[in-house]
Design an enzyme around this catalytic site. Sequence first.
Site, PDB file in Angstrom:
ATOM      1  N   GLY A 252     -13.366 158.010  30.606  1.00  0.00           N
ATOM      2  CA  GLY A 252     -12.030 158.391  30.182  1.00  0.00           C
ATOM      3  C   GLY A 252     -12.013 158.430  28.663  1.00  0.00           C
ATOM      4  O   GLY A 252     -13.054 158.341  28.029  1.00  0.00           O
ATOM      5  N   SER A 253     -10.829 158.543  28.073  1.00  0.00           N
ATOM      6  CA  SER A 253     -10.756 158.588  26.613  1.00  0.00           C
ATOM      7  C   SER A 253      -9.308 158.568  26.159  1.00  0.00           C
ATOM      8  O   SER A 253      -8.398 158.920  26.905  1.00  0.00           O
ATOM      9  CB  SER A 253     -11.399 159.875  26.051  1.00  0.00           C
ATOM     10  OG  SER A 253     -12.730 160.017  26.457  1.00  0.00           O
ATOM     11  N   ASN A 254      -9.121 158.158  24.911  1.00  0.00           N
ATOM     12  CA  ASN A 254      -7.890 158.446  24.176  1.00  0.00           C
ATOM     13  C   ASN A 254      -8.269 159.300  22.973  1.00  0.00           C
ATOM     14  O   ASN A 254      -9.356 159.129  22.408  1.00  0.00           O
ATOM     15  CB  ASN A 254      -7.233 157.176  23.628  1.00  0.00           C
ATOM     16  CG  ASN A 254      -7.026 156.109  24.670  1.00  0.00           C
ATOM     17  OD1 ASN A 254      -6.456 156.372  25.720  1.00  0.00           O
ATOM     18  ND2 ASN A 254      -7.491 154.896  24.387  1.00  0.00           N
ATOM     19  N   ASN A 533      -5.943 161.012  29.116  1.00  0.00           N
ATOM     20  CA  ASN A 533      -6.443 161.390  30.442  1.00  0.00           C
ATOM     21  C   ASN A 533      -5.360 161.783  31.431  1.00  0.00           C
ATOM     22  O   ASN A 533      -5.657 161.990  32.607  1.00  0.00           O
ATOM     23  CB  ASN A 533      -7.333 160.297  31.052  1.00  0.00           C
ATOM     24  CG  ASN A 533      -8.475 159.901  30.147  1.00  0.00           C
ATOM     25  OD1 ASN A 533      -8.698 158.720  29.902  1.00  0.00           O
ATOM     26  ND2 ASN A 533      -9.191 160.878  29.617  1.00  0.00           N
ATOM     27  N   ARG A 561      -1.016 153.931  29.708  1.00  0.00           N
ATOM     28  CA  ARG A 561      -1.844 154.161  28.508  1.00  0.00           C
ATOM     29  C   ARG A 561      -1.311 155.356  27.721  1.00  0.00           C
ATOM     30  O   ARG A 561      -1.264 155.326  26.486  1.00  0.00           O
ATOM     31  CB  ARG A 561      -3.307 154.363  28.922  1.00  0.00           C
ATOM     32  CG  ARG A 561      -4.275 154.497  27.785  1.00  0.00           C
ATOM     33  CD  ARG A 561      -5.684 154.079  28.211  1.00  0.00           C
ATOM     34  NE  ARG A 561      -6.138 154.722  29.410  1.00  0.00           N
ATOM     35  CZ  ARG A 561      -6.806 155.885  29.457  1.00  0.00           C
ATOM     36  NH1 ARG A 561      -7.081 156.529  28.335  1.00  0.00           N
ATOM     37  NH2 ARG A 561      -7.202 156.392  30.595  1.00  0.00           N
TER      38      ARG A 561
END
Length: 827
Positions: A252-254, A533, A561
């Site tokens: 995943g990622s931000n 995401n 998130r």
Amino acid sequence: MAWRRFRTRLPVAVAAAVAVMATTAVGGAPAGAADAGPEKPTIRYTEYGIPHIIASDWEGLGTGYGYAAAKDNICVLADTYLMVNAERSRYLGPDGRASPGQNQNTTTNLNSDLYFQRIKDDMVVERLLGRPAPDGPEPEVKEAIRGYVQGYNRYLAETGVDHLTDPACRGAQWVRPITELDVYRHAHAEIIMGSADVLLDGQVNAVPPGASAAKAAAAAPAPSAAERKRTAKRTAERIGAALAESRRQSMGSNALAVGAQGVSGGTGMLLANPHFPWHGKNRMWQSHLTIPGKVNVSGASLLGLPAVNIGHNDDVAWSHTVATVAPFGLFDVQVDPLDPTLYLVDGAWERMTSQRVSVDVRNADGTIGTVARTLWSTRYGPVTTSILGYPLPWVVSAHAVRDVNMDNLRALNTWFGLDRAKDVHEVVDVLETTQGVPFFNTVATDRAGNALYADIQAVPNITDAHAQSCLTETGKLLFHQTLALSNVPPVSILDGKRGACAWPDDPNAAAPGLLDPAKQPRLIRSDFVGNANDSPWLANPAQPLTYPRVMGDMAAPRSLRTQELILTARKRIDGTDGLPGRGFTPESMGRLLFADNSRAADLTLNTTVAACQGVAFGLVLVDGNLVDIREACPILAAWKSHDYTADSRGSWLFANYWHFLQGGQRVDKLPWRVPFDPKDPVNTPNSLDGGSSAVRDSLARAVFAMRKAGIPLNAALSDVQKITRAGEQIPIHGSFGALGVLNVIEPGQVDGKLDIVFGSSFVQQVRFTADGPPETYSVLAYSQSANPNSPHHADQTKLFAAGGWVTERFTEEQIAAAPDLIVEVLD
């Protein structure tokens, strides 16, 4: 010797040693401003073993990259080449575990080998290499990969397999020189990894039903409409649950891009925070790559790909986040029960194609044998009989899979193009013309003060009209995400009985079967855009996006998130977060991430404490166990910071509680008093119903689980969440994304031991000003090298654990000023 090493603290000596390199222009301009590079590829190592590679051409740049990457991680790389060449069973045995996709150890060596051997037998990569650009690699890509092979092989020849310092592969027969085809096969494997974990086992294990099963199916009465609906719902729920859990355990990622309106002391800023695996082939590796006058780019790449995937150049900084697009689709084909390799299309029977795939296997006695299987395909693609372990029976129908990235090597051209982009508009142009990004969003900012969000990638060409016409009953439930499940991509199951339900070709797309890139969402603003995401809908709440359903949902609940990212960004830009001033600086950008704040705790902790204190006698009966929760109440009440820093107490208890409370559901399905409102998607749902039995029971389950594990309820996070490096245990801050913590850290079992499985990996923040070099800070959470004997095996891990950053050296002056600078010239 094959290289010359200079080691000095004196900038003047360094300048003499690298006199052939690009010179620094007035004001400390980057090396890319010069006209010529050094005669030989040159690697300058600065703090934490970060290589700054400079060359006069692409081949030389690739040579330096290959040499430095092999020096840090040759065992990981050699293991990857073993996998993509379908040789794991031959050297490591068929029953070992393999990681062909995003997750760890998802299949056996044998199944992995059969999957990749089929790709080899079909000459998929060779066929793509034979195509002209943009379908095939651009000339610069070919030159860089040619050089990479030379650099890798040079390091191996100089060191020798028997003298490698990494015990993981020292003396191993499977460590060998590589070819360019090995590297392209590795790149292709990375591009298709979004489908591999999900469908690999189902493809290599697909076997037609036997005669008795076929006769029983032929004789069985047709199910009623009600039965068909029940079956469709049950199948969709189970597939959806498996997909949700797989995505939770994978990458995943931000990413946050801030434009001129939101930056203090600059024109644009980027926070890149990919959550990638901490082990195996998907490790990221940091480098700075320069050919004066052609490219000057710094950042990180997936190990073994000689370009920067996430990073910045002189004028643009970008990152990727895992998107909500499903990079594959299924087709439900009706088969003849008495001859199940016949399937019906447009009223006519077609014969499936069979393919005999064989791989070498090391037997228990050390001899080499062969395992062969017959794999089956339809006009739509290979037959699969499971998805993430959930069976898709091959009886009256079969399921075929099409991978949107199976014919994609264009991603290499994409990343080489991004490395040289001059502004966010060029970023969009690169994304549209190559359409090579696999299952990723792109978030970028530039020196002019623009912030870009773009979900422009390889997407199945399933328009809303095509979906309405062709989805099966199960496909409708999965595609439209009508289930109460968290983070399920819109997987399509189309009616294979009709040829018109195949993915149509669009003349504006880069390849057959892809969605027109002009229909894919993008947004450029001067305040901020971001992604954590979720789907593209809320890249910025002030300007919601619309797009075809295949790319994700709209007007739907955001993850905690995503809420945390948006709220924190908006407050900092508005100056309402309690910090001095307005707009982002490197200090406040770092705080955004490493504050480790939990949005879940912000929303629910007070209510949870009150519910805990209100339980009569503090006793809760859960699954036949009488649990005393009284000890938990003051511990949670004292956890006022709501953070997952290393010394926080009560945070691990809350994490366990939240795990049981959410239970894989979408966050809006929890017992909230105020439901989700699409008009206020960042602040709803809210107000947890403390009187719900789910709150009480979840807390009791958390207490019971921690006591059973022998973990004190008031344990500090540092007592529980650690990583072991060379015998030293390093506490790691951060926590699960479901808690609304941006600094995602997912602990789990690795080789039988508790370790960090994935999470924050290469973290970078970049600030541009009107002129001058970018101001950049980064940290590679698991450090540059997987080799336990490397000095750079744990150095950045300790820095990350302390919440620290590496100040980047980007100009020639900055590099020359590095203490203990090491220079290697590859003769």
